[in-house]
Design a protein around this motif. Sequence first.
Motif, PDB file in Angstrom:
ATOM      1  N   SER A  26       0.827  -1.214   0.000  1.00  0.00           N
ATOM      2  CA  SER A  26       0.000   0.000   0.000  1.00  0.00           C
ATOM      3  C   SER A  26       0.865   1.271   0.000  1.00  0.00           C
ATOM      4  O   SER A  26       0.348   2.366  -0.181  1.00  0.00           O
ATOM      5  N   PHE A  27       2.174   1.122   0.221  1.00  0.00           N
ATOM      6  CA  PHE A  27       3.068   2.292   0.240  1.00  0.00           C
ATOM      7  C   PHE A  27       3.248   2.841  -1.178  1.00  0.00           C
ATOM      8  O   PHE A  27       3.508   2.078  -2.114  1.00  0.00           O
ATOM      9  N   LYS A  28       3.129   4.170  -1.299  1.00  0.00           N
ATOM     10  CA  LYS A  28       3.208   4.787  -2.629  1.00  0.00           C
ATOM     11  C   LYS A  28       4.400   5.738  -2.779  1.00  0.00           C
ATOM     12  O   LYS A  28       4.936   5.877  -3.878  1.00  0.00           O
ATOM     13  N   ASP A  73       5.781   7.711   2.885  1.00  0.00           N
ATOM     14  CA  ASP A  73       4.976   6.649   3.509  1.00  0.00           C
ATOM     15  C   ASP A  73       5.841   5.660   4.300  1.00  0.00           C
ATOM     16  O   ASP A  73       5.328   4.913   5.137  1.00  0.00           O
ATOM     17  N   LEU A  74       7.154   5.643   4.023  1.00  0.00           N
ATOM     18  CA  LEU A  74       8.031   4.596   4.568  1.00  0.00           C
ATOM     19  C   LEU A  74       8.697   4.960   5.896  1.00  0.00           C
ATOM     20  O   LEU A  74       9.468   4.169   6.434  1.00  0.00           O
ATOM     21  N   ASN A  87       6.057 -11.831   1.769  1.00  0.00           N
ATOM     22  CA  ASN A  87       5.261 -12.388   2.868  1.00  0.00           C
ATOM     23  C   ASN A  87       4.971 -11.389   3.991  1.00  0.00           C
ATOM     24  O   ASN A  87       4.366 -11.739   4.997  1.00  0.00           O
ATOM     25  N   GLY A  88       5.422 -10.129   3.800  1.00  0.00           N
ATOM     26  CA  GLY A  88       5.074  -9.083   4.758  1.00  0.00           C
ATOM     27  C   GLY A  88       5.965  -8.988   5.988  1.00  0.00           C
ATOM     28  O   GLY A  88       5.656  -8.243   6.919  1.00  0.00           O
ATOM     29  N   GLU A  89       7.105  -9.709   5.998  1.00  0.00           N
ATOM     30  CA  GLU A  89       8.027  -9.608   7.133  1.00  0.00           C
ATOM     31  C   GLU A  89       8.744  -8.256   7.159  1.00  0.00           C
ATOM     32  O   GLU A  89       9.217  -7.816   8.201  1.00  0.00           O
ATOM     33  N   ALA A  90       8.853  -7.624   5.996  1.00  0.00           N
ATOM     34  CA  ALA A  90       9.459  -6.295   5.896  1.00  0.00           C
ATOM     35  C   ALA A  90       8.668  -5.494   4.867  1.00  0.00           C
ATOM     36  O   ALA A  90       7.915  -6.054   4.067  1.00  0.00           O
ATOM     37  N   ASP A  91       8.853  -4.166   4.911  1.00  0.00           N
ATOM     38  CA  ASP A  91       8.047  -3.288   4.055  1.00  0.00           C
ATOM     39  C   ASP A  91       8.793  -2.754   2.837  1.00  0.00           C
ATOM     40  O   ASP A  91       8.200  -2.570   1.777  1.00  0.00           O
ATOM     41  N   THR A  97       7.410  -8.398  -9.245  1.00  0.00           N
ATOM     42  CA  THR A  97       7.744  -8.848  -7.888  1.00  0.00           C
ATOM     43  C   THR A  97       7.892  -7.647  -6.959  1.00  0.00           C
ATOM     44  O   THR A  97       7.384  -7.643  -5.835  1.00  0.00           O
ATOM     45  N   PHE A  98       8.614  -6.629  -7.425  1.00  0.00           N
ATOM     46  CA  PHE A  98       8.834  -5.387  -6.687  1.00  0.00           C
ATOM     47  C   PHE A  98       8.167  -4.219  -7.405  1.00  0.00           C
ATOM     48  O   PHE A  98       7.937  -4.265  -8.615  1.00  0.00           O
ATOM     49  N   ARG A  99       7.913  -3.169  -6.645  1.00  0.00           N
ATOM     50  CA  ARG A  99       7.575  -1.873  -7.221  1.00  0.00           C
ATOM     51  C   ARG A  99       8.613  -0.884  -6.688  1.00  0.00           C
ATOM     52  O   ARG A  99       8.842  -0.816  -5.484  1.00  0.00           O
TER      53      ARG A  99
END
Length: 286
Positions: A96-98, A102-103, A152-156, A173-175
């Motif tokens: 959801s980070f754009k 956001d980070l 898997n959501g372990e890191a953002d 895979t990545f954005r």
Amino acid sequence: MTSLKVGGVPEHFNYPWYTSLKNKEYSKQNINLRWQDYPGGTGAMCKALRNGEVDIAIVLTEGIIKDIANGNPSKIVQTFVKTPLIWGIHVGAKSSFKTIKDLEHATIAISRFGSGSHLMAIVNAHNQGWDIAKLKFKVIGTLQGGIDALTNGEADYFMWEHFTTKPLVDNGTFRRIDDCPTPWPCFVIAVRNEVLENNFNEVKKVLDIINAETKDFKEVKNIDKTLSNRYEQQIEDIQQWLKITEWNDGEPITKNLITSIQNKMIQFNVIEEKKNSSSFIKNMYI
């Protein structure tokens, strides 16, 4: 014949080592040079230098300066790539980070503490005006570990070299949210002190060979196609990378450069105190 072990990341920056080894340039100088891939990056190579598992390493400038300051018994003998490294700032495709903003409080995947992915996350945070003391890290080991952690959501988010990760952006895979270039030349060659003491002339021969290889590297016929095929990258990406990348072909590293980098690293809270810059380097061309 003198045996020496050299290590580096399995990326396009180090292809000149592959070609010079393939052509047996080192054997002609009575040197048995063996290459070792380090997918874990600079942190893994700093550890290998300390343990004597590798004699020469092509490492990120910020990582080896921090590690020598912390007692790694090695010296920087020259810059290898004198242009900055472009670090892509990546999130998972479904994140959801754009934007970078956001980070600020997100968890950062890093290969290991003291690695480029760790130190450049601090540089980026400093650039954004964030509180570095509040950064949260997840150690993931390798690029594949970064893929897993973001999926898997372990890191953002995860910072890795822009062009190496471009295929992962292309395949969804990545954005990539943005880029963060290093504020210094990106790769240097480091050698263990013991090796410099015992095999100074052989190390110098190795440097002479690799510097001759990188000097005309961009002019090699079809080098863009060769690199595109070997590293599974789009040819236009390789062409862009070649355009912005400059190797050092033998110019010695200076105390002034190390001092300048240390000043920036203190500013970024990457190191706590500045040390004598001459203690980081060995001039091979006295």
